[in-house]
Write a protein that holds these residues in place. Structure first.
Motif, PDB file in Angstrom:
ATOM      1  N   LEU A  64       0.823  -1.208   0.000  1.00 60.14           N
ATOM      2  CA  LEU A  64       0.000   0.000   0.000  1.00 60.14           C
ATOM      3  C   LEU A  64       0.854   1.254   0.000  1.00 60.14           C
ATOM      4  CD1 LEU A  64      -2.548  -0.975   2.794  1.00 60.14           C
ATOM      5  CD2 LEU A  64      -2.984  -0.940   0.339  1.00 60.14           C
ATOM      6  N   PRO A  65       0.313   2.333  -0.546  1.00 62.52           N
ATOM      7  CA  PRO A  65       1.018   3.612  -0.372  1.00 62.52           C
ATOM      8  C   PRO A  65       1.006   3.967   1.113  1.00 62.52           C
ATOM      9  CG  PRO A  65      -1.125   3.942  -1.421  1.00 62.52           C
ATOM     10  CD  PRO A  65      -0.924   2.469  -1.294  1.00 62.52           C
ATOM     11  N   PRO A  66       1.896   4.844   1.553  1.00 60.73           N
ATOM     12  CA  PRO A  66       2.008   5.154   2.974  1.00 60.73           C
ATOM     13  C   PRO A  66       0.733   5.735   3.583  1.00 60.73           C
ATOM     14  CG  PRO A  66       3.478   6.521   1.656  1.00 60.73           C
ATOM     15  CD  PRO A  66       2.847   5.557   0.743  1.00 60.73           C
ATOM     16  N   TRP A  67      -0.029   6.447   2.804  1.00 58.03           N
ATOM     17  CA  TRP A  67      -1.297   6.996   3.259  1.00 58.03           C
ATOM     18  C   TRP A  67      -2.062   7.470   2.044  1.00 58.03           C
ATOM     19  CZ3 TRP A  67       2.391   9.829   6.747  1.00 58.03           C
ATOM     20  CH2 TRP A  67       3.218  10.693   6.023  1.00 58.03           C
ATOM     21  N   ASP A  68      -3.327   7.757   2.220  1.00 56.83           N
ATOM     22  CA  ASP A  68      -4.182   8.197   1.123  1.00 56.83           C
ATOM     23  C   ASP A  68      -4.550   9.652   1.392  1.00 56.83           C
ATOM     24  OD1 ASP A  68      -5.675   8.141  -1.153  1.00 56.83           O
ATOM     25  OD2 ASP A  68      -7.319   6.977  -0.310  1.00 56.83           O
ATOM     26  N   LEU A  69      -3.759  10.558   0.819  1.00 53.16           N
ATOM     27  CA  LEU A  69      -3.926  11.986   1.098  1.00 53.16           C
ATOM     28  C   LEU A  69      -4.367  12.743  -0.140  1.00 53.16           C
ATOM     29  CD1 LEU A  69      -0.681  12.727   3.158  1.00 53.16           C
ATOM     30  CD2 LEU A  69      -2.948  12.153   4.016  1.00 53.16           C
ATOM     31  N   ASN A  70      -5.085  13.797   0.106  1.00 49.21           N
ATOM     32  CA  ASN A  70      -5.429  14.772  -0.927  1.00 49.21           C
ATOM     33  C   ASN A  70      -4.743  16.081  -0.560  1.00 49.21           C
ATOM     34  OD1 ASN A  70      -7.113  13.187  -2.524  1.00 49.21           O
ATOM     35  ND2 ASN A  70      -8.898  13.635  -1.256  1.00 49.21           N
ATOM     36  N   LEU A  71      -4.587  16.931  -1.541  1.00 47.39           N
ATOM     37  CA  LEU A  71      -3.920  18.205  -1.346  1.00 47.39           C
ATOM     38  C   LEU A  71      -4.769  19.290  -1.975  1.00 47.39           C
ATOM     39  CD1 LEU A  71      -0.209  18.859  -1.925  1.00 47.39           C
ATOM     40  CD2 LEU A  71      -1.844  20.240  -3.141  1.00 47.39           C
ATOM     41  N   GLU A  72      -4.827  20.431  -1.314  1.00 51.12           N
ATOM     42  CA  GLU A  72      -5.498  21.586  -1.909  1.00 51.12           C
ATOM     43  C   GLU A  72      -4.692  22.836  -1.603  1.00 51.12           C
ATOM     44  OE1 GLU A  72      -9.415  21.939  -0.262  1.00 51.12           O
ATOM     45  OE2 GLU A  72      -8.695  22.573   1.691  1.00 51.12           O
ATOM     46  N   PHE A  73      -4.819  23.799  -2.500  1.00 49.39           N
ATOM     47  CA  PHE A  73      -4.184  25.096  -2.313  1.00 49.39           C
ATOM     48  C   PHE A  73      -5.257  26.043  -1.810  1.00 49.39           C
ATOM     49  CE2 PHE A  73      -2.045  22.883  -5.774  1.00 49.39           C
ATOM     50  CZ  PHE A  73      -0.751  22.854  -5.294  1.00 49.39           C
ATOM     51  N   THR A  74      -5.036  26.643  -0.656  1.00 48.94           N
ATOM     52  CA  THR A  74      -6.041  27.518  -0.060  1.00 48.94           C
ATOM     53  C   THR A  74      -5.981  28.916  -0.670  1.00 48.94           C
ATOM     54  OG1 THR A  74      -4.630  28.333   1.718  1.00 48.94           O
ATOM     55  CG2 THR A  74      -5.800  26.245   2.122  1.00 48.94           C
ATOM     56  N   ALA A  75      -6.911  29.742  -0.286  1.00 52.66           N
ATOM     57  CA  ALA A  75      -6.987  31.113  -0.790  1.00 52.66           C
ATOM     58  C   ALA A  75      -5.761  31.936  -0.403  1.00 52.66           C
ATOM     59  CB  ALA A  75      -8.252  31.780  -0.270  1.00 52.66           C
TER      60      ALA A  75
END
Length: 159
Positions: free
Chosen positions: A71-82
């Motif tokens: 498995l990948p180390p974790w299942d993360l998403n990324l976003e750029f905030t305002a």
């Protein structure tokens, strides 16, 4: 956020003895004592190189060595905030410069600075972009949905 290759939260908190060996052996210094004394990752301190030292030092098994290959180390998403400087018209590409996977690119935007775009298929969730951002505009969060980590027993059955 738990260290890489953590079991699901319930199983993690059952097994973790809060010994903090994962913190002691993290060469990047991103594992720290968090809520209720359990280890958490602090990407403000740097990015994860996925060396696995935290996992191999976890004798209770709250971080799964068996999952490292599967498995990948974790299942993360990324976003750029305002708060992103580029969104405010300031030329800044610090996050992309730190992205070893080259998952962040800047695309032209009419009337302003180039804007960050994420190629989620390339993103490893290492957090280096988060650590590098001068205005804390990169937000990493767990992917909503079923937790893919499972218990150590489930990993043995599936593997």
């Amino acid at each position: 956020m738990r260290p890489p290759w953590s079991l699901d939260e319930a199983r993690f908190t059952d097994l973790c003895t809060r010994c903090m060996d994962c913190e002691q052996y993290c060469p990047e210094g991103i594992v720290a004592r968090g809520s209720a004394g359990f280890p958490e990752v602090d990407f403000a301190q740097g990015g994860c190189t996925f060396c696995g030292d935290c996992v191999t030092r976890c004798l209770p098994g709250a971080l799964s060595v068996g999952a490292m290959a599967e498995l990948p180390p974790w299942d993360l998403n990324l976003e750029f905030t305002a708060a992103c400087l580029a969104r405010g018209g300031v030329v800044c590409r610090t996050c992309a410069d730190r992205c070893v996977a080259r998952a962040i690119r800047f695309q032209p935007h009419s009337g302003g600075a180039f804007l960050p775009m994420l190629d989620s298929g390339r993103c490893t969730g290492c957090g280096a972009c988060r650590a590098a951002c001068p205005v804390d505009a990169v937000h990493l969060y767990r992917n909503p949905g079923p937790d893919r980590r499972g218990s150590a027993d489930q990993l043995k059955r599936n593997g």
